[in-house]
Scaffold this active site. Structure first.
Site, mmCIF file in Angstrom:
data_model
loop_
_atom_site.group_PDB
_atom_site.id
_atom_site.type_symbol
_atom_site.label_atom_id
_atom_site.label_comp_id
_atom_site.label_asym_id
_atom_site.label_seq_id
_atom_site.Cartn_x
_atom_site.Cartn_y
_atom_site.Cartn_z
ATOM 1 N N CYS A 75 0.857 -1.171 0.000
ATOM 2 C CA CYS A 75 0.000 0.000 0.000
ATOM 3 C C CYS A 75 0.901 1.232 0.000
ATOM 4 O O CYS A 75 1.734 1.389 0.906
ATOM 5 C CB CYS A 75 -0.869 -0.026 1.264
ATOM 6 S SG CYS A 75 -1.895 1.436 1.487
ATOM 7 N N CYS A 186 -1.159 3.716 -6.499
ATOM 8 C CA CYS A 186 -1.982 3.113 -5.448
ATOM 9 C C CYS A 186 -2.194 1.674 -5.893
ATOM 10 O O CYS A 186 -2.498 1.425 -7.068
ATOM 11 C CB CYS A 186 -3.322 3.842 -5.328
ATOM 12 S SG CYS A 186 -4.553 2.963 -4.342
HETATM 13 N N1 DGL Z 1 -3.871 0.520 -1.783
HETATM 14 C C1 DGL Z 1 -3.701 1.805 -1.139
HETATM 15 C C2 DGL Z 1 -2.512 2.527 -1.753
HETATM 16 O O1 DGL Z 1 -1.679 1.890 -2.381
HETATM 17 C C3 DGL Z 1 -5.024 2.309 -0.866
HETATM 18 C C4 DGL Z 1 -5.481 3.607 -0.650
HETATM 19 C C5 DGL Z 1 -6.371 3.924 0.522
HETATM 20 O O2 DGL Z 1 -6.613 3.104 1.386
HETATM 21 O O3 DGL Z 1 -6.800 5.082 0.530
HETATM 22 O O4 DGL Z 1 -2.324 3.714 -1.606
#
Ligand code: DGL
Length: 258
Positions: A75, A186
């Site tokens: 993430c 993301c």
């Molecule tokens: N998968 C996350 C990232 O790579 C998710 C974003 C979130 O939870 O706002 O930033």
């Protein structure tokens, strides 16, 4: 001595990190993986930084309790907010973070026009600011905060009019001149590549960091003598803070997406 038969943990605010997990499983087919999505608290990108640090720490503790040999923050948002703190607090645990694949984008398109799509937190934190400054003279870099976009993936909505409308509105300001590359900053967004492609056309290359992260994981395990032997096929187990069977089914579906 860490037990090399233990699984590697993957962590994300929800289902997005599965895009990175898919690459890791391809690269490390003999490893076991434990994927933990914190969908109960998603999205992370709109929360205060301290809260994302706390949620990320809770995830490390939960997974350490089950027994893991490495922790991948799949993430970008949680990496920006919490990676440094977690590395300080858990010095024994190999922690691999995620960052927008701006470096490969600039290398492949020197002097090009590059658009980074990510959460507001990723774009506002120091980690991305340093990265952007580093490449500022080598490319024309634009960034767009996509609040609300990860939710489409969480709902399993990877196409359709609402998504198309969202993307057209977000990306319209950048489409007046040709874009050379779009960086998906993301881990949810790679699942939306088809929908993004439909809006931007065939021109821009669309890049994400998942292969680089998987390669880094392999390197770190190798250096630490933690790669598992090649005798058996690995297993993937999905956990989620939201105990909903449909969500785990969605996780499996994203994992097996062609
Ligand atoms: N998968 C996350 C990232 O790579 C998710 C974003 C979130 O939870 O706002 O930033």
């Amino acid at each position: 001595m860490t037990d090399k038969t233990l699984p590697v943990a993957f962590f994300d605010s929800g289902l997005g990190g599965i895009s990175v997990l898919r690459e890791a499983v391809r690269m490390l087919p003999h490893e076991d993986f434990l994927y933990y999505g914190d969908s109960l608290h998603a999205p992370y990108g709109v929360r205060p930084v301290e809260e994302v640090v706390r949620l990320s720490r809770d995830a490390v503790q939960l997974l350490l309790g089950r027994g893991i040999k490495a922790f991948v923050i799949a993430c970008n948002t949680a990496t920006s907010a919490a990676a440094e703190t977690l590395r300080r607090e858990f010095p024994e645990l190999p922690i691999i973070g995620t960052e927008p694949a701006l470096k490969p984008a600039v290398e492949r398109h020197p002097g090009g026009r590059i658009l980074v799509m990510a959460t507001a937190m990723t774009l506002n934190e120091k980690k991305f600011d340093d990265l952007r400054r580093h490449f500022l003279r080598e490319a024309e870099i634009h960034s767009v905060a996509c609040s609300g976009l990860m939710e489409f993936v969480e709902r399993g909505e990877l196409s359709g009019a609402a998504l198309d409308g969202y993307l057209r509105e977000k990306l319209a300001p950048y489409l007046d001149a040709p874009i050379d590359a779009i960086v998906l900053g993301c881990t949810h967004y790679p699942f939306l590549t088809g929908a993004i492609r439909a809006v931007v056309g065939e021109g821009p290359e669309i890049l994400d960091g998942s292969r680089g992260i998987a390669a880094q994981l392999r390197r770190r395990l190798d250096e630490a003598g933690l790669l598992r032997s090649r005798e058996q096929a690995g297993r993937v187990t999905f956990l989620n803070s939201l105990d909903e069977p449909e969500l785990l089914a969605r996780a499996e579906a994203l994992f097996h997406l062609p």
